[in-house]
Scaffold this active site. Structure first.
Site, short mmCIF file in Angstrom:
data_model
loop_
_atom_site.label_atom_id
_atom_site.label_comp_id
_atom_site.label_asym_id
_atom_site.label_seq_id
_atom_site.Cartn_x
_atom_site.Cartn_y
_atom_site.Cartn_z
CB SER A 1 -0.93 0.03 1.21
OG SER A 1 -1.73 -1.13 1.26
N1 SAH Z 1 -1.06 -4.90 3.89
C1 SAH Z 1 -0.35 -5.13 2.66
C2 SAH Z 1 -1.19 -4.72 1.47
C3 SAH Z 1 -1.24 -5.83 0.48
S1 SAH Z 1 -2.41 -5.68 -0.82
C4 SAH Z 1 1.02 -4.49 2.64
O1 SAH Z 1 1.34 -3.69 3.54
O2 SAH Z 1 1.82 -4.80 1.76
C5 SAH Z 1 -3.73 -6.73 -0.25
C6 SAH Z 1 -3.41 -8.17 0.02
O3 SAH Z 1 -4.65 -8.82 0.35
C7 SAH Z 1 -2.85 -8.97 -1.18
O4 SAH Z 1 -1.62 -9.54 -0.81
C8 SAH Z 1 -3.90 -10.04 -1.45
O5 SAH Z 1 -3.36 -11.29 -1.88
C9 SAH Z 1 -4.57 -10.17 -0.09
N2 SAH Z 1 -5.94 -10.73 -0.12
C10 SAH Z 1 -6.95 -10.54 -1.01
N3 SAH Z 1 -8.06 -11.25 -0.66
C11 SAH Z 1 -7.74 -11.90 0.50
C12 SAH Z 1 -8.45 -12.79 1.36
N4 SAH Z 1 -9.71 -13.19 1.13
N5 SAH Z 1 -7.80 -13.27 2.45
C13 SAH Z 1 -6.52 -12.92 2.74
N6 SAH Z 1 -5.79 -12.08 1.96
C14 SAH Z 1 -6.39 -11.58 0.86
#
Ligand code: SAH
Length: 227
Positions: free
Chosen positions: A72
């Site tokens: 993010s």
């Molecule tokens: N908090 C992260 C942001 C990652 S983007 C950071 O600081 O880098 C969002 C993430 O949510 C992705 O890695 C994606 O694979 C995950 N995601 C999407 N749907 C999901 C679900 N149902 N359960 C767990 N993770 C999920």
């Protein structure tokens, strides 16, 4: 794992300087919570990225981490962290570990962090990086829609991917008096919501403006993906 991160854990004076500049920028952009700025100032964001992006790690940008996912935007991490109103010792569930960067920020805010990721490869990478940085968090490969009933209830829940509905299991796993922060909606139409659960178990929602996140997907990804 061609795309994935070459781990760079050194944090030299140049990184520290760039990070201080980013913290000043976040404050100018409206982040007021000094605890959040101090926590973010302690996390080497470059360590969570492929070395190709090191130079961009302290720009206010979302960047790719593989598998079509992103780390993010720092302002988004700061905003979500501020809206959570974390106090040391709180149990926090994060949905979407991704790179592990937000997990590290929650840890530095004093939270006991539980984080779920649906991509095995991202789950494994983030585990290595957080371990190398000596950041303690309980990381699970699973489906965030289900939460972690055996470890709940949680004081705070943070969703870091956009969902078109408020997951029922997660609402159940929120303590009375707790707060959940989530990007609500889909595609170009998302709003940052804060759901609070009062001591009687009633929910209240507040909107905190537009946002843009990758979608929250159903079920964990069954493949051992090789990007
Ligand atoms: N908090 C992260 C942001 C990652 S983007 C950071 O600081 O880098 C969002 C993430 O949510 C992705 O890695 C994606 O694979 C995950 N995601 C999407 N749907 C999901 C679900 N149902 N359960 C767990 N993770 C999920």
């Amino acid at each position: 794992m061609g795309y994935f991160r070459k781990m760079i854990v050194e944090d030299d004076f140049r990184h520290k300087g760039m990070r201080k500049r980013l913290m000043r920028e976040l404050a100018l952009l409206g982040i007021q919570d000094q605890n959040v700025l101090q926590a973010m100032d302690q996390v080497p964001r470059h360590a969570f990225l492929n070395s190709a992006f090191s130079e961009l790690a302290y720009e206010n940008k979302a960047l790719p981490i593989g598998l079509d996912q992103t780390i993010s935007h720092p302002l988004t991490v700061a905003k979500q962290s501020e809206l959570l109103q974390i106090k040391p010792g709180m149990k926090v569930l994060e949905v979407g570990t991704g790179s592990g960067y937000q997990t590290a920020v929650l840890f530095h805010l004093g939270a006991k962090v539980f984080s779920i990721e649906r991509h095995m490869a991202l789950h494994e990478e983030s585990k290595k990086i957080l371990h190398a940085l000596k950041i303690k968090a309980h990381l699970t490969y699973g489906d965030g829609y289900k939460g972690l009933p055996t470890f709940g209830p949680f004081d705070r829940i943070l969703i870091t991917c956009a969902t078109a509905f408020i997951p029922e299991d997660l609402q159940q796993q929120l303590k009375p008096g707790g707060r959940m922060v989530l990007p609500y909606g889909k595609d170009e139409d998302q709003n940052m919501l804060v759901i609070s659960k009062d001591l009687q178990g009633e929910y209240r929602a507040e909107s905190h403006g537009k946002c843009a996140f990758v979608p929250m997907l159903q079920n964990r990804n069954p493949k051992k993906t090789n990007p």
